[in-house]
Scaffold this motif. Structure first.
Motif, PDB file in Angstrom:
ATOM      1  N   PHE A 114       1.067  -1.068   0.095  1.00 19.81           N
ATOM      2  CA  PHE A 114      -0.060   0.169   0.330  1.00 19.81           C
ATOM      3  C   PHE A 114       1.069   1.038  -0.313  1.00 19.81           C
ATOM      4  O   PHE A 114       0.376   2.749  -0.863  1.00 19.81           O
ATOM      5  CB  PHE A 114      -0.839   0.068   0.634  1.00 19.81           C
ATOM      6  N   ARG A 115       1.532   1.346   1.211  1.00 17.12           N
ATOM      7  CA  ARG A 115       3.170   2.617   1.026  1.00 17.12           C
ATOM      8  C   ARG A 115       3.916   2.762  -0.421  1.00 17.12           C
ATOM      9  O   ARG A 115       3.877   3.912  -0.816  1.00 17.12           O
ATOM     10  CB  ARG A 115       3.777   2.109   2.032  1.00 17.12           C
ATOM     11  N   LYS A 139       7.737   7.914 -11.693  1.00 14.26           N
ATOM     12  CA  LYS A 139       6.544   7.092 -11.017  1.00 14.26           C
ATOM     13  C   LYS A 139       5.678   8.017 -10.068  1.00 14.26           C
ATOM     14  O   LYS A 139       6.263   8.552  -9.446  1.00 14.26           O
ATOM     15  CB  LYS A 139       6.828   5.623  -9.903  1.00 14.26           C
ATOM     16  N   GLU A 140       4.608   7.373 -10.670  1.00 14.89           N
ATOM     17  CA  GLU A 140       3.609   8.241  -9.960  1.00 14.89           C
ATOM     18  C   GLU A 140       2.575   7.729  -9.209  1.00 14.89           C
ATOM     19  O   GLU A 140       2.400   6.314  -9.307  1.00 14.89           O
ATOM     20  CB  GLU A 140       2.459   9.743 -11.040  1.00 14.89           C
ATOM     21  N   SER A 141       2.035   8.141  -8.154  1.00 17.79           N
ATOM     22  CA  SER A 141       0.924   7.478  -6.833  1.00 17.79           C
ATOM     23  C   SER A 141      -0.590   7.118  -7.411  1.00 17.79           C
ATOM     24  O   SER A 141      -0.345   7.634  -8.628  1.00 17.79           O
ATOM     25  CB  SER A 141       0.754   8.690  -5.743  1.00 17.79           C
ATOM     26  N   ARG A 142      -0.288   5.913  -7.455  1.00 20.38           N
ATOM     27  CA  ARG A 142      -1.879   5.017  -7.451  1.00 20.38           C
ATOM     28  C   ARG A 142      -3.058   6.037  -6.607  1.00 20.38           C
ATOM     29  O   ARG A 142      -4.485   5.016  -6.733  1.00 20.38           O
ATOM     30  CB  ARG A 142      -1.398   3.903  -7.845  1.00 20.38           C
ATOM     31  N   GLY A 143      -3.047   6.713  -5.379  1.00 14.63           N
ATOM     32  CA  GLY A 143      -3.662   6.602  -4.795  1.00 14.63           C
ATOM     33  C   GLY A 143      -2.977   6.528  -3.225  1.00 14.63           C
ATOM     34  O   GLY A 143      -1.979   7.075  -3.343  1.00 14.63           O
ATOM     35  N   ARG A 144      -4.412   6.519  -2.200  1.00 13.89           N
ATOM     36  CA  ARG A 144      -3.212   6.986  -0.988  1.00 13.89           C
ATOM     37  C   ARG A 144      -3.842   6.056  -0.174  1.00 13.89           C
ATOM     38  O   ARG A 144      -5.129   4.940  -0.035  1.00 13.89           O
ATOM     39  CB  ARG A 144      -4.654   8.067  -0.461  1.00 13.89           C
ATOM     40  N   VAL A 145      -3.099   6.141   1.081  1.00 12.98           N
ATOM     41  CA  VAL A 145      -3.740   4.519   2.644  1.00 12.98           C
ATOM     42  C   VAL A 145      -4.878   5.410   2.840  1.00 12.98           C
ATOM     43  O   VAL A 145      -4.722   5.780   2.761  1.00 12.98           O
ATOM     44  CB  VAL A 145      -2.475   4.308   3.326  1.00 12.98           C
ATOM     45  N   VAL A 146      -5.913   4.424   3.208  1.00 10.37           N
ATOM     46  CA  VAL A 146      -6.874   5.930   3.974  1.00 10.37           C
ATOM     47  C   VAL A 146      -6.618   4.722   5.114  1.00 10.37           C
ATOM     48  O   VAL A 146      -6.721   5.818   6.319  1.00 10.37           O
ATOM     49  CB  VAL A 146      -7.749   4.583   3.982  1.00 10.37           C
ATOM     50  N   THR A 147      -5.854   3.947   5.861  1.00 10.95           N
ATOM     51  CA  THR A 147      -5.816   3.329   7.101  1.00 10.95           C
ATOM     52  C   THR A 147      -4.589   3.215   7.462  1.00 10.95           C
ATOM     53  O   THR A 147      -3.196   2.972   7.247  1.00 10.95           O
ATOM     54  CB  THR A 147      -6.372   2.447   7.193  1.00 10.95           C
ATOM     55  N   ARG A 148      -3.925   5.053   8.196  1.00  9.86           N
ATOM     56  CA  ARG A 148      -2.714   4.853   8.794  1.00  9.86           C
ATOM     57  C   ARG A 148      -2.175   4.174  10.206  1.00  9.86           C
ATOM     58  O   ARG A 148      -0.974   3.877   9.687  1.00  9.86           O
ATOM     59  CB  ARG A 148      -2.916   6.744   8.904  1.00  9.86           C
ATOM     60  N   ARG A 149      -3.380   3.365  10.313  1.00 11.72           N
ATOM     61  CA  ARG A 149      -3.207   1.885  11.454  1.00 11.72           C
ATOM     62  C   ARG A 149      -4.310   1.630  11.306  1.00 11.72           C
ATOM     63  O   ARG A 149      -5.227   1.493  10.917  1.00 11.72           O
ATOM     64  CB  ARG A 149      -3.488   2.604  12.985  1.00 11.72           C
ATOM     65  N   PRO A 150      -3.580   0.188  10.898  1.00  8.47           N
ATOM     66  CA  PRO A 150      -4.800  -1.096  10.452  1.00  8.47           C
ATOM     67  C   PRO A 150      -6.186  -1.049  11.342  1.00  8.47           C
ATOM     68  O   PRO A 150      -5.765  -0.414  13.056  1.00  8.47           O
ATOM     69  CB  PRO A 150      -4.073  -1.899  11.030  1.00  8.47           C
TER      70      PRO A 150
END
Length: 347
Positions: free
Chosen positions: A287-288, A307-318
């Motif tokens: 994810f990172r 290389k470009e971002s494919r999105g974002r991590v929604v859950t910084r902590r699980p």
């Protein structure tokens, strides 16, 4: 990795007809009646997908259809769920459970690593959401003849897809001592891995190791009595290691995350539930990497790799189970849910 390889990643197609679940009729097999699995992080997982009633969703580890049933209840007649599982008993149980949703649900026997081909065959370009509930099911653990449990004596099997010929017994009886050590060390994280591997090789000189009971006794003999007295079940980590190796679980997960993110529409989400540190580490790191894929040295003033971002991590902590869920389902205690949201198509 021992005898595993690309065959483990692609189990050879699916033999279930691609189509809607029948709206009525008897269970498709005895397994459909017997299959039971306590769904973990049910509402949290489906809520995290931000379900569009008209959207297309993929359950890559269908199991008994617990998550899928809740998701289908949130879909309109225009919405669709594609449920994938490699276990025949799961396919039967989920088909029966999802029958009430008619054309909203399509059940396919296969492996989620095959998702791009499955979507292509169904004429689907992108999905609005994808989710996985990893690991072994309650049904598989509680059915001794499947060979996943060390608590009862049964054939040493551990196949999630019983169409495959190789079993855990084949690994135990054919891998070299060094290969067994690697598997138990890397996938079981057992500090007695070397001694367990040594004892397995010594014991099989007397004849093939064929059952879970035989293997459990060998493992017990390889671990000091004082450790056995205070720790958990001595065979737990070795059984986990053999299951992961046999079914190529970590290879499949690693190979699938990028392509699952690619299969999402912009704004679509991928949610993954893990049950041990090896799985969680893969999901967290992948994810990172998809959020920040740049490989340029930190001291570069601007990105040169392109290389470009494919999105974002929604859950910084699980997201983890509540205390109430842990009390109701002891197998939920190690569960962790992580979520990724797909960005625009420029990535």
């Amino acid at each position: 990795m021992g005898e595993s390889g690309s065959q483990d990643l692609r189990p050879g197609g699916w033999d279930e007809p691609v189509g809607s679940v029948p709206s009525k009729g008897p269970a498709r097999s005895a397994g459909a009646v017997r299959f039971c699995h306590e769904t973990v992080l049910l509402k949290e997982t489906i809520d995290s997908l931000q379900v569009d009633p008209d959207g297309i969703y993929v359950d890559g580890t269908l199991g008994g259809g617990g998550h899928a049933s809740l998701l289908c209840s949130r879909l309109s007649d225009k919405g669709r769920l594609i449920g994938i599982d490699q276990d025949e008993a799961a396919i039967g149980a989920a088909s029966q459970r999802l029958a009430a949703f008619g054309g909203r649900a399509t059940v396919i026997r296969g492996n989620y690593v095959e998702l791009p081909q499955i979507l292509h065959d169904l004429g689907i370009e992108r999905a609005d959401g994808i989710y996985l509930d990893l690991g072994v099911s309650s049904y598989q653990l509680d059915t001794p003849e499947r060979g996943f449990t060390y608590r009862e004596d049964a054939p040493l099997d551990m196949r999630m897809d019983r169409r495959k010929s190789r079993t855990a017994a084949d690994i135990v009886n054919t891998y070299s001592q060094q290969e067994l050590y690697r598997v138990i060390r890397d996938y079981g994280e057992d500090k007695f891995a070397r001694n367990i591997a040594k004892h397995i090789v010594m014991r099989r000189k007397e004849g093939p190791i064929r059952t879970t009971g035989e293997l459990t006794e060998i493992i017990k003999a390889a671990i000091p009595a004082k450790i056995r007295a205070v720790g958990g079940h001595p065979a737990k980590q070795t059984f986990q290691a053999l299951r992961i190796e046999l079914n190529g679980e970590l290879d499949v997960l690693t190979a699938s995350i990028d392509q699952m993110i690619q299969a999402l529409k912009p704004g679509g989400r991928l949610a993954i539930i893990t049950f041990h540190s090896l799985e969680d580490r893969i999901v967290k790191n992948k994810f990172r990497e998809n959020e920040r894929p740049c490989i340029c040295p930190p001291d570069f003033p601007v990105c040169m790799c392109g290389k470009e971002s494919r999105g974002r991590v929604v859950t910084r902590r699980p997201i983890v189970p509540t205390k109430e869920e842990e009390e109701q389902n002891r197998r939920s205690k190690s569960a962790k849910l992580r979520v990724f949201e797909r960005g625009s198509d420029k990535g």
